[in-house]
Design a protein around this motif. Structure first.
Motif, PDB file in Angstrom:
ATOM      1  N   GLY A   1      13.830  18.538 -21.113  1.00 27.37           N
ATOM      2  CA  GLY A   1      12.761  18.233 -22.337  1.00 27.37           C
ATOM      3  C   GLY A   1      11.555  17.337 -22.371  1.00 27.37           C
ATOM      4  N   ALA A   2      11.599  16.439 -21.828  1.00 28.21           N
ATOM      5  CA  ALA A   2      10.398  15.721 -21.676  1.00 28.21           C
ATOM      6  C   ALA A   2       9.297  16.642 -20.604  1.00 28.21           C
ATOM      7  CB  ALA A   2      10.721  14.487 -20.975  1.00 28.21           C
ATOM      8  N   GLY A   3       9.671  17.439 -20.084  1.00 25.19           N
ATOM      9  CA  GLY A   3       8.970  18.415 -19.020  1.00 25.19           C
ATOM     10  C   GLY A   3       8.301  19.253 -19.881  1.00 25.19           C
ATOM     11  N   VAL A   4       9.224  19.912 -20.691  1.00 26.24           N
ATOM     12  CA  VAL A   4       8.583  20.845 -21.609  1.00 26.24           C
ATOM     13  C   VAL A   4       7.517  20.389 -22.425  1.00 26.24           C
ATOM     14  CG1 VAL A   4       9.385  22.523 -23.534  1.00 26.24           C
ATOM     15  CG2 VAL A   4      10.922  22.499 -21.431  1.00 26.24           C
ATOM     16  N   LEU A   5       7.831  19.470 -23.124  1.00 32.41           N
ATOM     17  CA  LEU A   5       6.976  18.802 -24.016  1.00 32.41           C
ATOM     18  C   LEU A   5       5.575  18.305 -23.420  1.00 32.41           C
ATOM     19  CD1 LEU A   5       9.357  16.454 -26.247  1.00 32.41           C
ATOM     20  CD2 LEU A   5       8.192  18.888 -26.862  1.00 32.41           C
ATOM     21  N   ARG A   6       5.640  17.869 -22.193  1.00 28.34           N
ATOM     22  CA  ARG A   6       4.491  17.405 -21.488  1.00 28.34           C
ATOM     23  C   ARG A   6       3.751  18.607 -21.198  1.00 28.34           C
ATOM     24  NH1 ARG A   6       4.115  15.413 -15.458  1.00 28.34           N
ATOM     25  NH2 ARG A   6       1.463  14.695 -15.935  1.00 28.34           N
ATOM     26  N   GLY A   7       4.288  19.901 -20.869  1.00 25.44           N
ATOM     27  CA  GLY A   7       3.733  21.140 -20.548  1.00 25.44           C
ATOM     28  C   GLY A   7       3.079  21.662 -21.925  1.00 25.44           C
ATOM     29  N   ILE A   8       3.570  21.673 -23.008  1.00 25.33           N
ATOM     30  CA  ILE A   8       2.930  21.807 -24.299  1.00 25.33           C
ATOM     31  C   ILE A   8       1.927  21.176 -24.545  1.00 25.33           C
ATOM     32  CG2 ILE A   8       3.358  21.880 -26.837  1.00 25.33           C
ATOM     33  CD1 ILE A   8       6.295  22.576 -25.977  1.00 25.33           C
ATOM     34  N   ALA A   9       1.853  20.112 -24.526  1.00 19.54           N
ATOM     35  CA  ALA A   9       0.671  19.083 -24.460  1.00 19.54           C
ATOM     36  C   ALA A   9      -0.583  19.386 -23.584  1.00 19.54           C
ATOM     37  CB  ALA A   9       0.975  17.723 -24.461  1.00 19.54           C
ATOM     38  N   VAL A  10      -0.197  19.751 -22.269  1.00 19.97           N
ATOM     39  CA  VAL A  10      -1.370  20.012 -21.681  1.00 19.97           C
ATOM     40  C   VAL A  10      -1.843  21.362 -21.981  1.00 19.97           C
ATOM     41  CG1 VAL A  10      -1.528  20.819 -19.091  1.00 19.97           C
ATOM     42  CG2 VAL A  10      -0.466  18.803 -19.355  1.00 19.97           C
ATOM     43  N   GLN A  11      -1.169  22.308 -22.305  1.00 23.80           N
ATOM     44  CA  GLN A  11      -1.596  23.748 -22.611  1.00 23.80           C
ATOM     45  C   GLN A  11      -2.577  23.433 -23.786  1.00 23.80           C
ATOM     46  OE1 GLN A  11       1.584  26.453 -22.744  1.00 23.80           O
ATOM     47  NE2 GLN A  11       1.761  26.551 -20.860  1.00 23.80           N
ATOM     48  N   ARG A  12      -1.941  22.779 -24.896  1.00 23.66           N
ATOM     49  CA  ARG A  12      -2.807  22.359 -26.067  1.00 23.66           C
ATOM     50  C   ARG A  12      -4.123  21.680 -25.885  1.00 23.66           C
ATOM     51  NH1 ARG A  12       0.693  20.178 -30.903  1.00 23.66           N
ATOM     52  NH2 ARG A  12      -0.050  21.782 -32.189  1.00 23.66           N
ATOM     53  N   ARG A  13      -4.267  20.875 -24.794  1.00 22.94           N
ATOM     54  CA  ARG A  13      -5.371  20.026 -24.587  1.00 22.94           C
ATOM     55  C   ARG A  13      -6.433  21.372 -23.748  1.00 22.94           C
ATOM     56  NH1 ARG A  13      -3.127  16.109 -21.235  1.00 22.94           N
ATOM     57  NH2 ARG A  13      -1.545  15.692 -22.503  1.00 22.94           N
ATOM     58  N   GLN A  14      -5.881  22.235 -22.816  1.00 23.69           N
ATOM     59  CA  GLN A  14      -6.588  23.143 -22.214  1.00 23.69           C
ATOM     60  C   GLN A  14      -7.057  24.125 -23.143  1.00 23.69           C
ATOM     61  OE1 GLN A  14      -4.013  24.498 -19.065  1.00 23.69           O
ATOM     62  NE2 GLN A  14      -4.383  23.070 -17.794  1.00 23.69           N
ATOM     63  N   ALA A  15      -6.460  24.407 -23.956  1.00 22.19           N
ATOM     64  CA  ALA A  15      -6.790  25.436 -24.989  1.00 22.19           C
ATOM     65  C   ALA A  15      -7.974  24.830 -25.892  1.00 22.19           C
ATOM     66  CB  ALA A  15      -5.625  25.809 -25.957  1.00 22.19           C
ATOM     67  N   ARG A  16      -7.894  23.636 -26.363  1.00 16.62           N
ATOM     68  CA  ARG A  16      -8.953  23.015 -27.363  1.00 16.62           C
ATOM     69  C   ARG A  16     -10.096  22.677 -26.433  1.00 16.62           C
ATOM     70  NH1 ARG A  16      -5.819  17.922 -28.848  1.00 16.62           N
ATOM     71  NH2 ARG A  16      -3.985  19.132 -29.792  1.00 16.62           N
ATOM     72  N   SER A  17     -10.053  22.223 -25.135  1.00 17.32           N
ATOM     73  CA  SER A  17     -11.259  22.284 -24.404  1.00 17.32           C
ATOM     74  C   SER A  17     -11.894  23.503 -24.097  1.00 17.32           C
ATOM     75  CB  SER A  17     -10.817  21.589 -22.912  1.00 17.32           C
ATOM     76  OG  SER A  17     -10.023  22.224 -22.220  1.00 17.32           O
ATOM     77  N   ALA A  18     -11.095  24.646 -23.879  1.00 18.34           N
ATOM     78  CA  ALA A  18     -11.749  25.960 -23.619  1.00 18.34           C
ATOM     79  C   ALA A  18     -12.416  26.786 -24.796  1.00 18.34           C
ATOM     80  CB  ALA A  18     -10.602  26.970 -23.171  1.00 18.34           C
ATOM     81  N   ALA A  19     -11.733  26.088 -26.026  1.00 17.34           N
ATOM     82  CA  ALA A  19     -12.333  26.646 -27.095  1.00 17.34           C
ATOM     83  C   ALA A  19     -13.839  25.899 -27.625  1.00 17.34           C
ATOM     84  CB  ALA A  19     -11.541  26.482 -28.232  1.00 17.34           C
ATOM     85  N   GLY A  20     -14.023  24.801 -27.041  1.00 24.02           N
ATOM     86  CA  GLY A  20     -15.450  24.131 -27.463  1.00 24.02           C
ATOM     87  C   GLY A  20     -15.320  23.111 -28.482  1.00 24.02           C
ATOM     88  N   PRO A  21     -16.160  22.242 -28.476  1.00 21.63           N
ATOM     89  CA  PRO A  21     -16.123  21.090 -29.507  1.00 21.63           C
ATOM     90  C   PRO A  21     -16.022  21.490 -30.749  1.00 21.63           C
ATOM     91  CG  PRO A  21     -18.165  21.318 -28.379  1.00 21.63           C
ATOM     92  CD  PRO A  21     -17.338  22.396 -27.832  1.00 21.63           C
ATOM     93  N   ALA A  22     -16.679  22.865 -31.365  1.00 22.54           N
ATOM     94  CA  ALA A  22     -16.725  23.207 -32.801  1.00 22.54           C
ATOM     95  C   ALA A  22     -15.525  23.454 -33.206  1.00 22.54           C
ATOM     96  CB  ALA A  22     -18.059  24.148 -32.688  1.00 22.54           C
ATOM     97  N   ALA A  23     -14.510  23.771 -32.402  1.00 25.62           N
ATOM     98  CA  ALA A  23     -13.173  24.413 -32.774  1.00 25.62           C
ATOM     99  C   ALA A  23     -12.227  23.366 -33.411  1.00 25.62           C
ATOM    100  CB  ALA A  23     -12.364  25.286 -31.651  1.00 25.62           C
TER     101      ALA A  23
END
Length: 63
Positions: free
Chosen positions: A36-58
């Protein structure tokens, strides 16, 4: 399923397994927590990557 197989002889009147089998059965909960900790960590990493790909205005909500 492994827990049911381990405790079934206690309820069905069979010969119980050795104590080591019960100790291993107790470790299953720790495995679920680690998974479960691994799943939550993976979700957090994907959210961070999505935010950085979207740019600072998103991420800002300036109107």
């Amino acid at each position: 399923m492994a827990t049911l197989v381990t405790v079934a002889p206690l309820f069905l009147g069979g010969d119980p397994f050795p104590s080591l089998a019960y100790a291993v059965c107790m470790l299953m909960g720790a495995g679920f927590l680690i998974a479960g900790a691994g799943v939550l960590r993976g979700i957090a990493v994907q959210r961070r990557q999505a935010r950085s790909a979207a740019g600072p205005a998103a991420g800002s909500s300036a109107t």
